[in-house]
Scaffold this active site. Structure first.
Site, short mmCIF file in Angstrom:
data_model
loop_
_atom_site.label_atom_id
_atom_site.label_comp_id
_atom_site.label_asym_id
_atom_site.label_seq_id
_atom_site.Cartn_x
_atom_site.Cartn_y
_atom_site.Cartn_z
NE ARG A 1 34.57 56.11 60.07
CZ ARG A 1 33.78 55.71 59.58
NH1 ARG A 1 32.82 55.92 59.60
NH2 ARG A 1 34.23 55.41 58.34
NE ARG B 1 32.88 60.40 59.33
CZ ARG B 1 32.64 59.99 58.35
NH1 ARG B 1 31.54 59.09 58.38
NH2 ARG B 1 33.08 58.82 58.28
CE LYS C 1 28.75 53.62 52.67
NZ LYS C 1 29.54 55.12 51.73
NE ARG D 1 32.11 48.98 52.76
CZ ARG D 1 31.85 50.03 52.87
NH1 ARG D 1 32.44 51.29 52.82
NH2 ARG D 1 31.10 50.92 54.96
NE ARG E 1 36.76 56.38 54.38
CZ ARG E 1 35.85 57.16 55.03
NH1 ARG E 1 37.07 57.84 55.53
NH2 ARG E 1 35.21 56.72 56.13
P1 AP5 Z 1 27.54 59.82 56.99
O1 AP5 Z 1 26.11 58.80 57.21
O2 AP5 Z 1 28.82 59.02 58.20
O3 AP5 Z 1 28.55 59.17 55.57
P2 AP5 Z 1 29.03 57.64 55.78
O4 AP5 Z 1 28.36 56.99 53.87
O5 AP5 Z 1 27.55 56.80 56.27
O6 AP5 Z 1 30.21 57.26 55.00
P3 AP5 Z 1 31.28 56.41 56.19
O7 AP5 Z 1 32.65 57.47 55.68
O8 AP5 Z 1 30.92 56.28 57.33
O9 AP5 Z 1 31.23 55.46 55.01
P4 AP5 Z 1 31.92 54.56 55.16
O10 AP5 Z 1 31.93 53.43 53.97
O11 AP5 Z 1 33.92 55.02 54.26
O12 AP5 Z 1 32.43 53.67 56.34
P5 AP5 Z 1 32.52 52.83 57.12
O13 AP5 Z 1 32.06 52.87 58.70
O14 AP5 Z 1 31.05 52.57 56.98
O15 AP5 Z 1 27.46 61.04 56.51
C1 AP5 Z 1 29.18 61.38 56.53
C2 AP5 Z 1 29.23 63.28 56.85
O16 AP5 Z 1 28.87 63.55 56.06
C3 AP5 Z 1 28.14 63.09 58.56
O17 AP5 Z 1 29.12 64.23 59.32
C4 AP5 Z 1 27.09 63.80 58.07
O18 AP5 Z 1 26.89 63.98 59.83
C5 AP5 Z 1 27.43 64.16 56.89
N1 AP5 Z 1 25.60 64.54 55.73
C6 AP5 Z 1 24.66 63.01 55.63
N2 AP5 Z 1 24.32 64.30 55.12
C7 AP5 Z 1 24.36 65.00 54.57
C8 AP5 Z 1 24.20 65.98 53.78
N3 AP5 Z 1 22.71 65.16 52.71
N4 AP5 Z 1 24.27 66.90 53.68
C9 AP5 Z 1 25.42 67.84 54.26
N5 AP5 Z 1 26.19 66.41 55.24
C10 AP5 Z 1 25.63 65.37 56.02
O19 AP5 Z 1 33.22 51.56 56.67
C11 AP5 Z 1 34.74 51.82 57.18
C12 AP5 Z 1 35.82 51.04 57.07
O20 AP5 Z 1 35.32 49.61 57.32
C13 AP5 Z 1 35.64 51.11 55.89
O21 AP5 Z 1 37.07 51.62 54.88
C14 AP5 Z 1 36.55 49.66 55.41
O22 AP5 Z 1 37.84 49.32 56.07
C15 AP5 Z 1 35.54 48.88 56.86
N6 AP5 Z 1 34.40 48.06 56.09
C16 AP5 Z 1 33.06 47.87 56.49
N7 AP5 Z 1 32.87 47.49 55.63
C17 AP5 Z 1 32.93 46.97 55.27
C18 AP5 Z 1 33.01 45.83 54.03
N8 AP5 Z 1 31.89 45.53 53.92
N9 AP5 Z 1 34.35 45.28 53.31
C19 AP5 Z 1 34.91 45.36 53.56
N10 AP5 Z 1 36.03 46.35 54.54
C20 AP5 Z 1 34.32 46.88 55.16
#
Ligand code: AP5
Length: 211
Positions: free
Chosen positions: A156, A127, A13, A88, A167
């Site tokens: 992270r 990552r 994402k 979410r 997660r």
């Molecule tokens: P990446 O692009 O980082 O993936 P992502 O889907 O953004 O993954 P996240 O782990 O950031 O999502 P998340 O939802 O768990 O965390 P967030 O920070 O939003 O890609 C992942 C890896 O794969 C990277 O190394 C990338 O280079 C690689 N990659 C990408 N595309 C690829 C491909 N095609 N092929 C191979 N490799 C590839 O949230 C963190 C925390 O914040 C949550 O757990 C929660 O505690 C809190 N939080 C955030 N938003 C909310 C909300 N709305 N409600 C409640 N809690 C929230």
């Protein structure tokens, strides 16, 4: 144009959100990034969120809805926004719809990035992210430098195996119902195969959006 990005942790994402934001000329708003900055700054919001995030649990809806209310009514998003991982839970989806309705706007597209669990675990385990601008990397090590801003790359805390497992189960239990909520409210959820090369995934997303 308001685009909601859904998908499990590691689905890409953040990666695709940045690329689509550049292509469409609208900002990407990632609640995860907003919260990590709040933690780094030591703000009240950051202190509230930290323990939830480290475990891989969701931060309470009230905190997230406060962030989204600020963002969606700010001039920064006047032309539109890409909401990366910002919706979410069903109460969050309802809250975003209400906030947008109050200012005469709505969610235009929902993109769902689809990747199998094994691949997600491999991606998150490998990552690193820039501690300054949050850009994610594969194949770089903690201590390496960010290509974009020169910041230091770190792992992270929620990319440890136990937090990854949590997660994924939180996604299944609390976020998957959001897909049904959007479909039930008449919105077509655009499912994107998010495996393969990053630019192939972007091309699929662009095609689905008709952009
Ligand atoms: P990446 O692009 O980082 O993936 P992502 O889907 O953004 O993954 P996240 O782990 O950031 O999502 P998340 O939802 O768990 O965390 P967030 O920070 O939003 O890609 C992942 C890896 O794969 C990277 O190394 C990338 O280079 C690689 N990659 C990408 N595309 C690829 C491909 N095609 N092929 C191979 N490799 C590839 O949230 C963190 C925390 O914040 C949550 O757990 C929660 O505690 C809190 N939080 C955030 N938003 C909310 C909300 N709305 N409600 C409640 N809690 C929230």
């Amino acid at each position: 144009m308001i685009i909601v990005l859904l998908g499990p942790p590691g689905a890409g994402k953040g990666t695709q959100g940045d690329l689509l934001a550049t292509r469409l000329g609208i900002p990407k708003i990632a609640t995860g990034d907003v919260l990590r900055v709040a933690i780094k700054d030591g703000s009240k919001r950051g202190l509230e969120a930290k323990a939830f995030m480290d475990r891989g649990d969701l931060v309470p809806d009230a905190v997230i809805l406060g962030i989204l209310q600020d963002v969606m009514t700010s001039p920064q998003t006047a032309k539109g926004a890409i909401l990366d991982g910002a919706v979410r839970t069903v109460p969050q989806a309802e809250g975003v719809a209400r906030t947008l309705e109050e200012v005469g706007r709505k969610v235009d597209y929902v993109l769902l990035f689809d990747v199998e669990d094994d691949e997600l675990v491999a991606r998150l385990g490998g990552r690193t992210v820039c501690q300054e601008c949050q850009t994610p990397y594969m194949g770089k090590l903690p201590g390496d430098k960010c290509n974009k801003c020169g910041g230091r790359l770190v792992r992270r805390k929620d990319d440890e195996p136990e937090a990854i497992r949590n997660r994924l189960s939180v996604y299944r239990e609390q976020t998957k119902p959001v897909i049904g909520w959007y479909e039930g409210s008449g919105m077509k959820v655009l499912r994107i195969d998010a495996t393969g090369a990053v630019d192939e995934v972007t091309a699929r997303a662009v095609k689905a959006l008709g952009a």
